[in-house]
Design an enzyme around this catalytic site. Sequence first.
Site: not given
Ligand code: ASP
Length: 321
Positions: A188, A216-219, A239-242
């Site tokens: 990301t 699904r919508v992330g952060d 970036t990470g576990t949204g």
């Molecule tokens: N944060 C992003 C999401 O959850 C994924 C990522 O950063 O790798 O969609």
Amino acid sequence: MNATPVIAIHGGAGTLLRHAMNAETEGRYHTALTEILSAGERILADGGSALDAVTEAVRLLEDCPLFNAGHGAVFTAAGTHELDASVMDGATLEAGAVSCVTRVKHPVLAARRVLDVSDHVMFTAAGAEAFAAAQGLELVDPSYFYTEARHQQWLKARGTSGTMLDHDAMTKFAFDNDPIDPDKKFGTVGAVALDANGHLAAATSTGGITNKQAGRVGDAPLIGAGCYANDATCAVSTTGTGEMFIRMLAAYDVSAQMEYRGLSLEDAAHDVVMTKLPRIEGRGGLVAVDAKGNVVLPFNTEGMYRGYARVGVAPVTAIYR
Ligand code: ASP
């Protein structure tokens, strides 16, 4: 006098173990990050705005198949691509975002048009695509986002339960005696910048997490979660576990802690990434810059593709801790 303009970018975080990479692959990432930082730096050196610098940096990251945004995005559980992006201007607190787009070549440009011309902040799915088309932005066949490496990753993730951060997925399979070429890691993307006028901006774009449920919508497209900018405090891209970044309002929390607690950028970002996110098993990192030109790039995973460039100075890039 204003601080020297600076731009910082990330290309995703995760389990980027050193031994899963070779020197050539690493070199490719460093080169991509350096070139994109240089492009952003040039805009800032020419007196361009932080908003233009982060938009262009993220557009280039979307074009680069090494990273999980735009071309090279991850697959959903339905075998499709759904892209999210956002951008925010710290000078005006104006923001734009799109989510769940499947045909917009550069989601960050759609987010930017939302910021520039719309009364709204976010469009989603078909409505976002209609908006992008009406703005004259390039739409592509969904196959444009397909890459063989991503497809292989998804075919393997599909057999497991749940979703995965892209880099974790790659590393996991590399150690399952079913090696995926480490060349095929993705991430990301995001950018933050401070310009010569003292203005801040942030942008984030992603394909999301591998094998996510359709819809699904992330952060990444959520202002305050994956992207935030305020000249009074800082600009942040995550970036990470949204899901955890949404629950923590991670990007805004860095700004809020500076504003309400009087913390430095470094202390505020450290608290969010190293203390608050881990409490709810949030994994990942962020890049952030404040109006004084301080830059931080904290992450709580093994690695994060990242770098920064101050105008007049060579870009600095890094992958591991
Ligand atoms: N944060 C992003 C999401 O959850 C994924 C990522 O950063 O790798 O969609």
